[in-house]
Design a protein around this motif. Structure first.
Motif, PDB file in Angstrom:
ATOM      1  N   GLY A 184       4.515  -2.090   6.761  1.00  0.00           N
ATOM      2  CA  GLY A 184       5.139  -2.216   5.452  1.00  0.00           C
ATOM      3  C   GLY A 184       4.677  -1.216   4.422  1.00  0.00           C
ATOM      4  O   GLY A 184       5.182  -1.199   3.305  1.00  0.00           O
ATOM      5  N   SER A 185       3.710  -0.369   4.781  1.00  0.00           N
ATOM      6  CA  SER A 185       3.212   0.630   3.835  1.00  0.00           C
ATOM      7  C   SER A 185       4.268   1.696   3.556  1.00  0.00           C
ATOM      8  O   SER A 185       5.121   1.987   4.394  1.00  0.00           O
ATOM      9  CB  SER A 185       1.954   1.311   4.392  1.00  0.00           C
ATOM     10  OG  SER A 185       0.909   0.402   4.587  1.00  0.00           O
ATOM     11  N   LEU A 186       4.185   2.256   2.370  1.00  0.00           N
ATOM     12  CA  LEU A 186       4.967   3.442   2.030  1.00  0.00           C
ATOM     13  C   LEU A 186       4.051   4.643   2.216  1.00  0.00           C
ATOM     14  O   LEU A 186       2.956   4.682   1.657  1.00  0.00           O
ATOM     15  CB  LEU A 186       5.457   3.370   0.585  1.00  0.00           C
ATOM     16  CG  LEU A 186       6.095   4.635   0.000  1.00  0.00           C
ATOM     17  CD1 LEU A 186       7.337   5.031   0.789  1.00  0.00           C
ATOM     18  CD2 LEU A 186       6.436   4.418  -1.473  1.00  0.00           C
ATOM     19  N   ILE A 187       4.484   5.603   3.031  1.00  0.00           N
ATOM     20  CA  ILE A 187       3.636   6.750   3.352  1.00  0.00           C
ATOM     21  C   ILE A 187       4.325   8.046   2.930  1.00  0.00           C
ATOM     22  O   ILE A 187       5.454   8.316   3.331  1.00  0.00           O
ATOM     23  CB  ILE A 187       3.323   6.811   4.858  1.00  0.00           C
ATOM     24  CG1 ILE A 187       2.583   5.543   5.299  1.00  0.00           C
ATOM     25  CG2 ILE A 187       2.498   8.053   5.191  1.00  0.00           C
ATOM     26  CD1 ILE A 187       2.336   5.474   6.804  1.00  0.00           C
ATOM     27  N   TYR A 188       3.625   8.811   2.105  1.00  0.00           N
ATOM     28  CA  TYR A 188       4.088  10.152   1.739  1.00  0.00           C
ATOM     29  C   TYR A 188       3.329  11.164   2.588  1.00  0.00           C
ATOM     30  O   TYR A 188       2.100  11.248   2.533  1.00  0.00           O
ATOM     31  CB  TYR A 188       3.849  10.417   0.254  1.00  0.00           C
ATOM     32  CG  TYR A 188       4.989   9.990  -0.623  1.00  0.00           C
ATOM     33  CD1 TYR A 188       5.934  10.910  -1.095  1.00  0.00           C
ATOM     34  CD2 TYR A 188       5.160   8.651  -0.973  1.00  0.00           C
ATOM     35  CE1 TYR A 188       6.991  10.515  -1.894  1.00  0.00           C
ATOM     36  CE2 TYR A 188       6.213   8.245  -1.775  1.00  0.00           C
ATOM     37  CZ  TYR A 188       7.127   9.184  -2.236  1.00  0.00           C
ATOM     38  OH  TYR A 188       8.180   8.790  -3.018  1.00  0.00           O
ATOM     39  N   LEU A 189       4.070  11.919   3.386  1.00  0.00           N
ATOM     40  CA  LEU A 189       3.502  12.975   4.226  1.00  0.00           C
ATOM     41  C   LEU A 189       3.770  14.304   3.537  1.00  0.00           C
ATOM     42  O   LEU A 189       4.923  14.733   3.426  1.00  0.00           O
ATOM     43  CB  LEU A 189       4.154  12.962   5.607  1.00  0.00           C
ATOM     44  CG  LEU A 189       4.101  11.627   6.359  1.00  0.00           C
ATOM     45  CD1 LEU A 189       5.182  11.575   7.421  1.00  0.00           C
ATOM     46  CD2 LEU A 189       2.736  11.422   6.994  1.00  0.00           C
ATOM     47  N   ILE A 190       2.723  14.965   3.066  1.00  0.00           N
ATOM     48  CA  ILE A 190       2.889  16.178   2.269  1.00  0.00           C
ATOM     49  C   ILE A 190       2.276  17.348   3.023  1.00  0.00           C
ATOM     50  O   ILE A 190       1.058  17.456   3.163  1.00  0.00           O
ATOM     51  CB  ILE A 190       2.243  15.998   0.881  1.00  0.00           C
ATOM     52  CG1 ILE A 190       2.849  14.767   0.186  1.00  0.00           C
ATOM     53  CG2 ILE A 190       2.438  17.250   0.028  1.00  0.00           C
ATOM     54  CD1 ILE A 190       2.223  14.424  -1.138  1.00  0.00           C
ATOM     55  N   SER A 191       3.132  18.230   3.543  1.00  0.00           N
ATOM     56  CA  SER A 191       2.697  19.290   4.445  1.00  0.00           C
ATOM     57  C   SER A 191       3.806  20.332   4.570  1.00  0.00           C
ATOM     58  O   SER A 191       4.937  20.110   4.112  1.00  0.00           O
ATOM     59  CB  SER A 191       2.397  18.671   5.825  1.00  0.00           C
ATOM     60  OG  SER A 191       2.147  19.657   6.803  1.00  0.00           O
ATOM     61  N   ASP A 192       3.480  21.460   5.194  1.00  0.00           N
ATOM     62  CA  ASP A 192       4.545  22.400   5.570  1.00  0.00           C
ATOM     63  C   ASP A 192       5.076  22.081   6.962  1.00  0.00           C
ATOM     64  O   ASP A 192       6.080  22.647   7.393  1.00  0.00           O
ATOM     65  CB  ASP A 192       4.068  23.851   5.496  1.00  0.00           C
ATOM     66  CG  ASP A 192       2.853  24.128   6.372  1.00  0.00           C
ATOM     67  OD1 ASP A 192       2.454  23.263   7.183  1.00  0.00           O
ATOM     68  OD2 ASP A 192       2.272  25.231   6.246  1.00  0.00           O
ATOM     69  N   PHE A 193       4.373  21.198   7.694  1.00  0.00           N
ATOM     70  CA  PHE A 193       4.752  20.746   9.032  1.00  0.00           C
ATOM     71  C   PHE A 193       4.844  21.894  10.034  1.00  0.00           C
ATOM     72  O   PHE A 193       5.517  21.772  11.061  1.00  0.00           O
ATOM     73  CB  PHE A 193       6.066  19.954   8.998  1.00  0.00           C
ATOM     74  CG  PHE A 193       5.976  18.699   8.172  1.00  0.00           C
ATOM     75  CD1 PHE A 193       5.377  17.558   8.669  1.00  0.00           C
ATOM     76  CD2 PHE A 193       6.454  18.677   6.867  1.00  0.00           C
ATOM     77  CE1 PHE A 193       5.259  16.411   7.894  1.00  0.00           C
ATOM     78  CE2 PHE A 193       6.352  17.538   6.080  1.00  0.00           C
ATOM     79  CZ  PHE A 193       5.753  16.403   6.602  1.00  0.00           C
ATOM     80  N   CYS A 194       4.150  22.991   9.739  1.00  0.00           N
ATOM     81  CA  CYS A 194       4.142  24.116  10.679  1.00  0.00           C
ATOM     82  C   CYS A 194       3.448  23.760  11.995  1.00  0.00           C
ATOM     83  O   CYS A 194       3.714  24.382  13.018  1.00  0.00           O
ATOM     84  CB  CYS A 194       3.447  25.322  10.039  1.00  0.00           C
ATOM     85  SG  CYS A 194       4.427  26.155   8.775  1.00  0.00           S
ATOM     86  N   PRO A 210       0.828  -1.203   0.000  1.00  0.00           N
ATOM     87  CA  PRO A 210       0.000   0.000   0.000  1.00  0.00           C
ATOM     88  C   PRO A 210       0.865   1.257   0.000  1.00  0.00           C
ATOM     89  O   PRO A 210       1.896   1.323   0.667  1.00  0.00           O
ATOM     90  CB  PRO A 210      -0.789  -0.117   1.317  1.00  0.00           C
ATOM     91  CG  PRO A 210      -0.638  -1.539   1.748  1.00  0.00           C
ATOM     92  CD  PRO A 210       0.681  -2.000   1.221  1.00  0.00           C
ATOM     93  N   VAL A 211       0.443   2.238  -0.758  1.00  0.00           N
ATOM     94  CA  VAL A 211       1.077   3.562  -0.751  1.00  0.00           C
ATOM     95  C   VAL A 211       0.040   4.549  -0.238  1.00  0.00           C
ATOM     96  O   VAL A 211      -0.995   4.763  -0.873  1.00  0.00           O
ATOM     97  CB  VAL A 211       1.565   3.966  -2.154  1.00  0.00           C
ATOM     98  CG1 VAL A 211       2.126   5.390  -2.134  1.00  0.00           C
ATOM     99  CG2 VAL A 211       2.617   2.981  -2.659  1.00  0.00           C
ATOM    100  N   PHE A 212       0.296   5.116   0.939  1.00  0.00           N
ATOM    101  CA  PHE A 212      -0.594   6.093   1.543  1.00  0.00           C
ATOM    102  C   PHE A 212      -0.084   7.504   1.264  1.00  0.00           C
ATOM    103  O   PHE A 212       1.117   7.764   1.355  1.00  0.00           O
ATOM    104  CB  PHE A 212      -0.665   5.900   3.059  1.00  0.00           C
ATOM    105  CG  PHE A 212      -1.797   5.028   3.507  1.00  0.00           C
ATOM    106  CD1 PHE A 212      -3.072   5.544   3.674  1.00  0.00           C
ATOM    107  CD2 PHE A 212      -1.593   3.688   3.769  1.00  0.00           C
ATOM    108  CE1 PHE A 212      -4.110   4.745   4.086  1.00  0.00           C
ATOM    109  CE2 PHE A 212      -2.616   2.871   4.174  1.00  0.00           C
ATOM    110  CZ  PHE A 212      -3.895   3.396   4.342  1.00  0.00           C
ATOM    111  N   ILE A 213      -1.020   8.395   0.958  1.00  0.00           N
ATOM    112  CA  ILE A 213      -0.674   9.796   0.707  1.00  0.00           C
ATOM    113  C   ILE A 213      -1.431  10.661   1.708  1.00  0.00           C
ATOM    114  O   ILE A 213      -2.659  10.695   1.718  1.00  0.00           O
ATOM    115  CB  ILE A 213      -1.023  10.191  -0.739  1.00  0.00           C
ATOM    116  CG1 ILE A 213      -0.288   9.257  -1.714  1.00  0.00           C
ATOM    117  CG2 ILE A 213      -0.642  11.651  -1.008  1.00  0.00           C
ATOM    118  CD1 ILE A 213      -0.820   9.285  -3.119  1.00  0.00           C
ATOM    119  N   PHE A 214      -0.677  11.312   2.574  1.00  0.00           N
ATOM    120  CA  PHE A 214      -1.210  12.132   3.651  1.00  0.00           C
ATOM    121  C   PHE A 214      -1.060  13.596   3.233  1.00  0.00           C
ATOM    122  O   PHE A 214       0.051  14.126   3.166  1.00  0.00           O
ATOM    123  CB  PHE A 214      -0.400  11.832   4.926  1.00  0.00           C
ATOM    124  CG  PHE A 214      -0.778  12.602   6.152  1.00  0.00           C
ATOM    125  CD1 PHE A 214      -1.795  12.161   6.995  1.00  0.00           C
ATOM    126  CD2 PHE A 214      -0.081  13.750   6.510  1.00  0.00           C
ATOM    127  CE1 PHE A 214      -2.109  12.846   8.161  1.00  0.00           C
ATOM    128  CE2 PHE A 214      -0.390  14.447   7.671  1.00  0.00           C
ATOM    129  CZ  PHE A 214      -1.413  13.994   8.494  1.00  0.00           C
TER     130      PHE A 214
END
Length: 323
Positions: free
Chosen positions: A208-218, A101-105
């Motif tokens: 085992g998932s690949l997770i992309y965290l897309i944010s400014d992380f502010c 699974p590829v999760f996109i946050f």
């Protein structure tokens, strides 16, 4: 926002305006899918974590080793070169590839609704989310996602093929539209939306998932001891591979010189900036750089891969050599 002629041409080709989202501009990234390499960058150590490669040997796409031929082996797998060189029959063994699974946050909270040049940070986040999704689909992985703004989140359980990507793009568009509509409105807003959605992600993402965290992380905060978001990231990194994509805008860390005071809506508040004041600009830039460095340090301690992207240029121009 300011745009050059080149950028305006790119916006037209991408079917984008830099502020709102349209389905065509997210489908645009289908043709760019191969820009990303989604193969694992590290081995997940958790005993429950799956990998792309199955642990057992068999027929598949990934070559594993050559060994002596044994009765029952498929003669189509005989390695004739090694056999000829050694005088003994050898066969090729493969590891079967497994999808993961590829999760996109994707973060559309208030601080993401800012941009001084080409795009809002939130729009750039949507473009990168679409690129990751199309890339995962091209590879044959299952695509899932969690898209959220200040007040609402949308979940997508991992599923295969293009339908999953299209579902994600619709989630991106609807959630972003709502984020723009409530931005600046006199409504109750959730200050903990970032950490709460990371907690949801922990519940959704399988080992085992690949997770992309897309944010400014502010919203990551500065307190490392009592930081719920940081704790959630550390929990995720124990059994998943995390890729953090930090979206920023040049204006946030480097104020340009200007001959007057300007008002800026940063997403969480409105500020008056005396850009004609050199000492003010220096103090602002130094403080912003210090906050950014602290944020990067905290993210790296979470055990993830970190990449930085700007909202001031097309994502495909920045992606080479990254993620």
């Amino acid at each position: 926002m300011t745009n050059t002629t080149e950028h305006l041409q790119w916006l037209k080709s991408c079917h984008a305006n830099g502020v709102s989202l349209d389905l065509k501009e997210l489908i645009y990234y289908r043709a760019k899918a191969r820009l990303l390499d989604l193969t694992p960058k590290n081995k997940i150590k958790h005993k429950m974590a799956g990998q792309y490669l199955a642990p057992h040997k068999g027929r598949g796409m990934e070559f594993a080793e050559v060994r002596h031929y044994q009765p029952g082996d498929d003669i189509r797998s005989i390695d004739w070169r090694v056999t000829a060189r050694t005088g003994q029959t050898h066969t090729k063994i493969y590891q079967e590839e497994k999808e993961r699974p590829v999760f996109i946050f994707t973060d559309f909270s208030n601080t993401m609704l800012f941009g001084s040049q080409l795009l809002l940070k939130s729009v750039q986040a949507a473009h990168l989310s679409a690129l990751v999704a199309w890339s995962a689909s091209e590879r044959g992985d299952r695509v899932g996602g969690l898209v959220f703004n200040q007040n609402q989140h949308l979940e997508l359980k991992p599923s295969a093929r293009g339908k999953a990507v299209l579902k994600l793009t619709h989630n991106l568009i609807s959630n972003h539209q709502e984020a723009l509509s409530i931005h600046g409105a006199d409504t109750a807003q959730n200050a903990n939306c970032f950490s709460e959605n990371l907690k949801r992600l922990n519940q959704l993402a399988k080992p085992g998932s690949l997770i992309y965290l897309i944010s400014d992380f502010c919203h990551l905060g500065s307190d490392q001891k009592n930081n719920e978001a940081l704790k959630q990231l550390q929990m995720l990194s124990r059994h998943c591979e995390l890729v953090a994509c930090q979206i920023s805008d040049p204006f946030e860390t480097h104020l340009p010189e200007h001959n007057s005071i300007i008002k800026v809506d940063t997403g969480s508040s409105e500020s008056s900036l005396p850009l004609m004041n050199k000492s003010f600009r220096k103090r602002f830039n130094d403080q912003a750089q210090a906050q950014l460095s602290n944020r990067i340090t905290m993210l790296k301690k979470s055990g993830l891969h970190l990449f930085s992207f700007s909202s001031s240029s097309p994502i495909e121009q920045q992606i080479i050599g990254k993620a």
